[in-house]
Design an enzyme around this catalytic site. Structure first.
Site, PDB file in Angstrom:
ATOM      1  N   SER A   1       0.829  -1.205   0.000  1.00 18.83           N
ATOM      2  CA  SER A   1       0.000   0.000   0.000  1.00 18.83           C
ATOM      3  C   SER A   1       0.861   1.252   0.000  1.00 18.83           C
ATOM      4  O   SER A   1       2.086   1.187   0.028  1.00 18.83           O
ATOM      5  CB  SER A   1      -0.891   0.007   1.241  1.00 18.83           C
ATOM      6  N   LYS A   2       0.174   2.369   0.000  1.00 21.84           N
ATOM      7  CA  LYS A   2       0.802   3.685   0.020  1.00 21.84           C
ATOM      8  C   LYS A   2       1.819   3.806   1.148  1.00 21.84           C
ATOM      9  O   LYS A   2       2.826   4.475   1.016  1.00 21.84           O
ATOM     10  CB  LYS A   2      -0.311   4.713   0.219  1.00 21.84           C
ATOM     11  N   ARG A   3       1.517   3.140   2.263  1.00 26.61           N
ATOM     12  CA  ARG A   3       2.429   3.224   3.414  1.00 26.61           C
ATOM     13  C   ARG A   3       3.785   2.595   3.111  1.00 26.61           C
ATOM     14  O   ARG A   3       4.777   2.891   3.763  1.00 26.61           O
ATOM     15  CB  ARG A   3       1.798   2.559   4.634  1.00 26.61           C
TER      16      ARG A   3
ATOM     17  N   GLY B   1       5.408   3.036   0.397  1.00 19.99           N
ATOM     18  CA  GLY B   1       6.140   3.881  -0.549  1.00 19.99           C
ATOM     19  C   GLY B   1       5.265   4.143  -1.753  1.00 19.99           C
ATOM     20  O   GLY B   1       4.045   4.124  -1.649  1.00 19.99           O
TER      21      GLY B   1
END
Ligand code: GLU
Length: 438
Positions: free
Chosen positions: A207-209, A211
């Site tokens: 996910s976005k977390r 990167g």
């Protein structure tokens, strides 16, 4: 039978790499089979499907070279067909109406599951079965008259004559219902291939977390569409052997479902970066230079007064240090006299006892040189090191920090050559002054 695949994203913001990988596999399979690859925008969520979200899908596809064969189908324009299918299901007894909350606000249409175990053969996961007892009837048209995802998705696939549905395995549970819907509509269900998801190093959904997770992130960071395409294609599929760098056409030629792995694929940024570096080096010079120039312009580092060919010489000196177009911005000292000094590099290399004195001695030697080629500056430094009984590093490091502000960079002597004697001497003087050597 002509193979027809489709990418059917719900445009809700940005395009996740997991989704675009599904698009890539649909494209590869269609091209492999000499069939067609279509695009359907599932834009029925009126609030989230903004024009910007649709544009993000179109941009991502264009950037990755995912060309499609017919005009895109916008699901929101197909409502009449969805509702007609619901009518047909009501008539044939496969659906019934119910006033769900008993509110009198209107009835919804409910699909009647066949009451038998459901199974389908997945091209990647093999035979999948679900017990009748674990499946309930479900709403296909809401009481406000809008079709539900399952109905819209199946009816559109039917009308678009889709033969193979390749999508993320978060849809496996839906597929039992979709198969039942196809049959109830008197059609043979298409073939299915559900892709395992992309996970991070901990095995959790990427996910976005973790990167950059959206296609637009990679583009903004200076990746090449061809490299991301190649990397994502191999993230879960292997052509056999140890081939890694392949053109789209080669991959299409070799693509088969039996070489798609059925376990989750781990995203590896280091490998993607390596691959991008390989694609960068294979680019024609002009293209590489144009893209790097655009990055420099964007960061205010470009100067039209730079001599012709200068950027090309910088890129040659940087060589494999540039894996991304944006990496050029780390070498801003090639483009401005106003470069920053990295504090750690200064402490370690310039303010170390004796370093400034050695820098001054090097300056004196360089000032007397006529030939300022990389070979000449290296030979001169070697001579000085020998004369003083020092290692090359004792001289190289202070010079590097003095003229670039940082301890990391390309080969010093190539850098000196690109800068030229006057600029090198000026920078050395400025640094000696700044850090207090008289
Ligand atoms: N729009 C849905 C999604 O993006 C459907 C996908 C599909 O059927 O391929 O998850």
């Amino acid at each position: 039978m002509t193979v027809r695949t489709r990418f059917a994203p719900s445009p809700t913001g940005q395009v996740h790499i997991g989704n675009i990988r599904a698009a890539i596999y649909n494209w590869l399979f269609a091209r492999h089979a000499g069939g067609q690859f279509l695009l359907r925008i599932e834009d029925t969520d009126r609030e989230r499907s903004t024009p910007a979200a649709v544009q993000a899908v179109l941009d991502a596809m264009a950037w990755l070279g995912l060309n499609y064969d017919e005009a895109p189908v916008y699901q929101s324009t197909q409502t009449a067909a969805h509702l007609a299918a619901a009518e047909q299901l009501l008539k044939t007894g496969h659906a019934y109406k119910e006033d769900k909350g008993g509110t009198g606000k209107g009835e919804c249409v409910i699909f009647r599951m066949p009451g038998t175990d459901m199974s389908f053969r997945d091209e990647i996961k093999g035979d999948l079965v679900k017990k009748a007892a674990d499946m309930k009837d479900f709403v296909i048209v809401r009481s406000d008259g809008t079709p539900v995802f399952h109905l819209a998705n199946v009816v559109d696939d039917l009308h678009m004559n889709i033969t193979h549905i390749i999508r993320g395995d978060d849809h496996v549970e839906n597929t039992y219902r979709h198969v039942a819907l196809f049959r109830a509509l008197g059609a043979t269900p298409p073939k299915y291939a559900h892709l395992p998801m992309i996970v991070n190093a901990q095995g959790k959904p990427y996910s976005k977390r973790d990167g950059a997770a959206y296609v637009g992130d990679f583009r903004a960071k200076g990746y090449l569409g061809e490299a991301l395409f190649n990397y994502l294609a191999l993230l879960g599929w292997s052509p056999g052997g140890d081939r890694e760098l392949m053109s789209r056409d080669e991959m299409a030629r070799l693509f088969t479902f039996d070489r798609v792995q059925s376990s989750a694929a781990q995203f590896d940024l280091v490998k993607l970066l390596w691959m991008n570096g390989e694609y960068m080096r294979a680019l024609p010079r002009e293209q590489r230079e144009a893209a790097c120039r655009a990055v420099l312009q964007e960061r205010g580092l470009w100067n039209d007064a730079l001599p012709a060919g200068y950027l090309g010489r910088v890129l040659d000196a940087m060589a494999e240090r540039i894996k991304l177009f944006t990496d050029i911005a780390d070498a801003g000292y090639f483009f401005t006299e106003d470069f920053a000094f990295d504090e750690k590099s200064v402490q370690k290399r310039l303010l170390k006892p004796g370093a400034l004195e050695l820098l001054a001695a090097t300056r004196t030697v360089y000032a007397g040189m006529a030939d300022f080629s990389a070979a000449a500056t290296e030979a001169a430094l070697r001579e000085l090191a020998t004369a003083r009984g020092l290692g090359m590093g004792d001289l190289v490091h202070p010079v590097r920090v003095a003229i670039s502000g940082t301890a990391v960079g390309p080969s010093l002597f190539h850098m000196l050559e690109v800068f030229g004697k006057d600029r090198v001497l000026r920078r050395m003087d400025k640094t000696l002054e700044k850090f207090g050597h008289r």
